[in-house]
Design a protein around this motif. Structure first.
Motif, PDB file in Angstrom:
ATOM      1  N   TRP A  15       5.471   2.507  -2.360  1.00  0.00           N
ATOM      2  CA  TRP A  15       5.230   1.186  -2.956  1.00  0.00           C
ATOM      3  C   TRP A  15       6.544   0.546  -3.394  1.00  0.00           C
ATOM      4  N   HIS A  16       6.550  -0.801  -3.372  1.00  0.00           N
ATOM      5  CA  HIS A  16       7.717  -1.520  -3.885  1.00  0.00           C
ATOM      6  C   HIS A  16       7.605  -1.778  -5.380  1.00  0.00           C
ATOM      7  N   VAL A  67      -8.422   5.015  -4.934  1.00  0.00           N
ATOM      8  CA  VAL A  67      -7.874   5.979  -3.963  1.00  0.00           C
ATOM      9  C   VAL A  67      -6.419   6.283  -4.343  1.00  0.00           C
ATOM     10  N   PRO A  68      -5.894   7.406  -3.878  1.00  0.00           N
ATOM     11  CA  PRO A  68      -4.514   7.769  -4.239  1.00  0.00           C
ATOM     12  C   PRO A  68      -3.488   6.728  -3.766  1.00  0.00           C
ATOM     13  N   ALA A  69      -2.371   6.677  -4.476  1.00  0.00           N
ATOM     14  CA  ALA A  69      -1.248   5.822  -4.070  1.00  0.00           C
ATOM     15  C   ALA A  69       0.004   6.692  -4.088  1.00  0.00           C
ATOM     16  N   ILE A  70       0.772   6.637  -3.006  1.00  0.00           N
ATOM     17  CA  ILE A  70       2.020   7.402  -2.979  1.00  0.00           C
ATOM     18  C   ILE A  70       3.132   6.498  -3.500  1.00  0.00           C
ATOM     19  N   LYS A  71       3.592   6.843  -4.705  1.00  0.00           N
ATOM     20  CA  LYS A  71       4.514   5.980  -5.451  1.00  0.00           C
ATOM     21  C   LYS A  71       5.744   5.585  -4.625  1.00  0.00           C
ATOM     22  N   GLU A  72       6.269   6.530  -3.876  1.00  0.00           N
ATOM     23  CA  GLU A  72       7.513   6.293  -3.129  1.00  0.00           C
ATOM     24  C   GLU A  72       7.333   5.210  -2.053  1.00  0.00           C
ATOM     25  N   LEU A  96      -0.184  -9.652  -9.642  1.00  0.00           N
ATOM     26  CA  LEU A  96      -0.321  -8.432 -10.437  1.00  0.00           C
ATOM     27  C   LEU A  96      -0.495  -7.263  -9.467  1.00  0.00           C
ATOM     28  N   TYR A  97       0.445  -6.331  -9.547  1.00  0.00           N
ATOM     29  CA  TYR A  97       0.457  -5.196  -8.630  1.00  0.00           C
ATOM     30  C   TYR A  97      -0.225  -3.986  -9.241  1.00  0.00           C
ATOM     31  N   GLY A  98      -0.913  -3.217  -8.409  1.00  0.00           N
ATOM     32  CA  GLY A  98      -1.452  -1.960  -8.896  1.00  0.00           C
ATOM     33  C   GLY A  98      -2.617  -1.483  -8.062  1.00  0.00           C
ATOM     34  N   ARG A  99      -2.765  -0.167  -7.978  1.00  0.00           N
ATOM     35  CA  ARG A  99      -3.905   0.419  -7.278  1.00  0.00           C
ATOM     36  C   ARG A  99      -5.177   0.023  -8.014  1.00  0.00           C
ATOM     37  N   GLY A 100      -6.101  -0.552  -7.286  1.00  0.00           N
ATOM     38  CA  GLY A 100      -7.377  -0.959  -7.880  1.00  0.00           C
ATOM     39  C   GLY A 100      -7.464  -2.445  -8.197  1.00  0.00           C
ATOM     40  N   GLU A 116      -5.488 -11.510   5.755  1.00  0.00           N
ATOM     41  CA  GLU A 116      -5.678 -10.206   6.394  1.00  0.00           C
ATOM     42  C   GLU A 116      -4.681  -9.170   5.856  1.00  0.00           C
ATOM     43  N   GLU A 117      -3.428  -9.627   5.632  1.00  0.00           N
ATOM     44  CA  GLU A 117      -2.401  -8.695   5.106  1.00  0.00           C
ATOM     45  C   GLU A 117      -2.775  -8.234   3.704  1.00  0.00           C
ATOM     46  N   GLU A 118      -3.294  -9.159   2.894  1.00  0.00           N
ATOM     47  CA  GLU A 118      -3.681  -8.773   1.540  1.00  0.00           C
ATOM     48  C   GLU A 118      -4.857  -7.794   1.554  1.00  0.00           C
ATOM     49  N   MET A 119      -5.793  -8.019   2.462  1.00  0.00           N
ATOM     50  CA  MET A 119      -6.935  -7.090   2.538  1.00  0.00           C
ATOM     51  C   MET A 119      -6.468  -5.690   2.941  1.00  0.00           C
ATOM     52  N   ALA A 120      -5.421  -5.647   3.765  1.00  0.00           N
ATOM     53  CA  ALA A 120      -4.924  -4.340   4.229  1.00  0.00           C
ATOM     54  C   ALA A 120      -4.277  -3.531   3.097  1.00  0.00           C
ATOM     55  N   THR A 121      -3.964  -4.193   1.972  1.00  0.00           N
ATOM     56  CA  THR A 121      -3.352  -3.435   0.869  1.00  0.00           C
ATOM     57  C   THR A 121      -4.387  -2.616   0.084  1.00  0.00           C
ATOM     58  N   MET A 122      -5.690  -2.925   0.268  1.00  0.00           N
ATOM     59  CA  MET A 122      -6.722  -2.058  -0.327  1.00  0.00           C
ATOM     60  C   MET A 122      -6.638  -0.729   0.412  1.00  0.00           C
ATOM     61  N   HIS A 123      -6.533   0.336  -0.289  1.00  0.00           N
ATOM     62  CA  HIS A 123      -6.328   1.661   0.316  1.00  0.00           C
ATOM     63  C   HIS A 123      -4.951   1.739   0.991  1.00  0.00           C
ATOM     64  N   GLY A 124      -4.126   0.679   0.878  1.00  0.00           N
ATOM     65  CA  GLY A 124      -2.813   0.676   1.521  1.00  0.00           C
ATOM     66  C   GLY A 124      -1.703   0.608   0.485  1.00  0.00           C
ATOM     67  N   ILE A 125      -0.602  -0.016   0.897  1.00  0.00           N
ATOM     68  CA  ILE A 125       0.596  -0.060   0.046  1.00  0.00           C
ATOM     69  C   ILE A 125       0.681  -1.422  -0.639  1.00  0.00           C
ATOM     70  N   ASP A 126       1.188  -1.423  -1.890  1.00  0.00           N
ATOM     71  CA  ASP A 126       1.432  -2.661  -2.640  1.00  0.00           C
ATOM     72  C   ASP A 126       0.170  -3.491  -2.866  1.00  0.00           C
ATOM     73  N   GLU A 127      -0.937  -2.842  -3.162  1.00  0.00           N
ATOM     74  CA  GLU A 127      -2.171  -3.565  -3.503  1.00  0.00           C
ATOM     75  C   GLU A 127      -1.877  -4.511  -4.677  1.00  0.00           C
ATOM     76  N   HIS A 128      -2.305  -5.762  -4.535  1.00  0.00           N
ATOM     77  CA  HIS A 128      -2.024  -6.739  -5.593  1.00  0.00           C
ATOM     78  C   HIS A 128      -3.009  -7.886  -5.521  1.00  0.00           C
ATOM     79  N   VAL A 129      -3.089  -8.617  -6.636  1.00  0.00           N
ATOM     80  CA  VAL A 129      -3.896  -9.837  -6.642  1.00  0.00           C
ATOM     81  C   VAL A 129      -2.988 -10.968  -7.117  1.00  0.00           C
TER      82      VAL A 129
END
Ligand code: ZN
Length: 463
Positions: free
Chosen positions: A109-110, A102-107, A123-127, A426-439
């Motif tokens: 994200w940290h 899904v799209p990520a708005i760069k501005e 490791l940060y990144g969409r997907g 729960e916070e980590e799950m919210a980053t899917m489709h959200g901001i600062d998705e990471h593993v």
């Protein structure tokens, strides 16, 4: 005898090669590969997933694994990948995930969303979570099996799909255009369930295996009436008609209808509760229990949503001037139907509840609920492997309210399950489709091993 048995066991294990894996190295490799995969921007729309499929194909063919790209959407830019590690049974175990994100708005994200940056041991990144991370676990499983020289029971297939996040046209097209490439499917392992930490009790780890999905049905209501000047009130007013219809719908209660998945989900979690909740949770298949404890069961919105088809009013549109009675008012509903209910059944029910021929009811999206029966071998493998890595953790089936590409396989009658061994808060799950998705890197390393071990157990290689 114990000593002798142990030696035999070691020899047997050595012969399969399953323990030859250097997990530190495998983890390093998974991190590198996920970074590279994230750096291929597959934001959907437009998708443009073929460069990602090319990258994975190169890795797989370098290992000597049979792999090819397919064109499920009649679009060379949006190809899917299918790799195969041949087995003996004539059946297949399909490991699938999607390459689009899904799209990520760069501005917002940290960290930049498409640079694959490692910070704070993550490791940060969409997907990274949805679902390139899972794709790397699956790819590593094939690669490690191939390197170990093991022959699985079934053909182990790796399927990487485009367009899951928009319309699922990749998976749909794959089954329409190339229905035979999967052979006789023993089981599909996809996204949809994962490990969680602290969602019920602080610190507690629960691994969810998704076995069912609700169907998203969108409804448009249109109330018709006589237009006129507001200074002369009339009975046949579309605004009044619509507000009565919405009032009836909002007071209407769908029946409690827990699916097989929800019955066993509650049973699996019952031990964590005290009486009388534990008793109720173990007996959700009893209509007597459902009736007696209805208000207790439905007081929490999330729990309520698991137990029944739900209807949310999401919009009303109509009128354009304060002194004009409009001829028409529209409203929208988002409904999520449980397995056993159908879009047409819901429409008939809404028609009865509204009870007014001046209101048209139209379905603008008809998602089909779907469910696979719990697979004892899969649940056993997940339970055994996850409990080695997370002693005291629980494994439970899950019905999700969103849809994945598993729906297409389930509609064909194949059994599909959603499982990713990442353990997320729960916070980590919210980053899917959200901001600062990471593993987290330690989570990724552990997951590479757990995924391999679960597939190895299903395939009779290793333990
Ligand atoms: Zn997604």
């Amino acid at each position: 005898m114990r000593g002798a048995a142990l030696i035999l066991a070691v020899v047997a294990v050595g012969a399969t090669g399953a323990f030859a894996v250097d997990w530190q190295r495998a983890g390093d490799e998974a991190i590198d590969k996920l970074q590279a995969y994230v750096r291929v921007d597959t934001t959907n729309p437009p998708g443009n997933e073929t460069p990602a499929a090319d990258l994975l194909r190169d890795w797989l063919s370098r290992e000597g694994i049979e792999v090819r790209l397919y064109d499920p959407m009649n679009d060379r830019k949006r190809q899917s990948l299918l790799a195969r590690l041949p087995g003996r049974s004539g059946r297949s175990l399909v490991l699938m995930s999607h390459s689009d994100v899904v799209p990520a708005i760069k501005e917002e994200w940290h960290q930049p969303p498409f640079d694959g940056i490692v910070r704070n041991e993550s490791l940060y990144g969409r997907g990274t979570l949805d679902t390139k991370g899972l794709g790397i676990l699956q790819l590593m499983t094939l690669v490690l099996m191939r390197r170990a020289g093991v022959v699985p029971n079934d053909d182990v297939l790796l399927l990487i799909e485009p367009d899951e996040e928009e319309a699922g046209r990749g998976m749909k097209g794959m089954l329409e255009h190339y229905p035979d490439v999967f052979g006789k499917v023993r089981m599909v392992l996809n996204e949809g369930g994962n490990g969680t930490r602290g969602v019920l009790q602080p610190g507690q780890v629960i691994f969810f295996v998704q076995t069912a999905e609700k169907g998203a049905v969108w409804v448009k209501l249109t109330a018709h009436g006589r237009a006129g000047h507001a200074s002369v009130p009339i009975e046949d007013n579309a605004v009044t008609t619509m507000s009565r219809a919405l009032d009836r719908i909002s007071r209407y209660e769908t029946p409690l209808r827990p699916s097989q998945t929800v019955v066993s989900l509650f049973a699996a979690l019952a031990d964590e509760s005290s009486f009388p909740n534990s008793f109720v949770m173990r007996h959700l298949d009893s209509s007597l229990v459902l009736g007696l404890f209805k208000s207790r069961l439905t007081e929490r919105p999330l729990v309520n949503s698991l137990l029944r088809t739900t209807i949310s009013l999401t919009g009303v549109h109509g009128g354009y001037k304060t002194n004009v009675i409009p001829a028409q008012v529209d409203a929208t509903l988002d409904c999520r139907i449980v397995p056993g209910d159908s879009p047409d059944g819901l429409k008939a029910e809404l028609t009865r509840v509204v009870g007014d021929t001046r209101v048209d009811i139209e379905l603008t999206q008809t998602g089909t609920p779907n469910e696979s029966p719990e697979d004892p071998e899969l649940m056993k493998a997940v339970r055994q492997v996850t409990s080695r890595h997370h002693p005291g953790s629980i494994v439970a089936p899950l019905m999700s309210s969103g849809v994945t590409d598993s729906a297409y396989f389930r509609q064909r009658g194949d059994h599909a399950y959603g499982f990713n061994p990442f353990v997320l808060t729960e916070e980590e799950m919210a980053t899917m489709h959200g901001i600062d998705e990471h593993v987290r890197l330690d989570d990724l390393r552990a997951a590479v091993r757990m995924y391999y071990e679960i597939v190895a157990q299903l395939e009779g290689v290793g333990e």
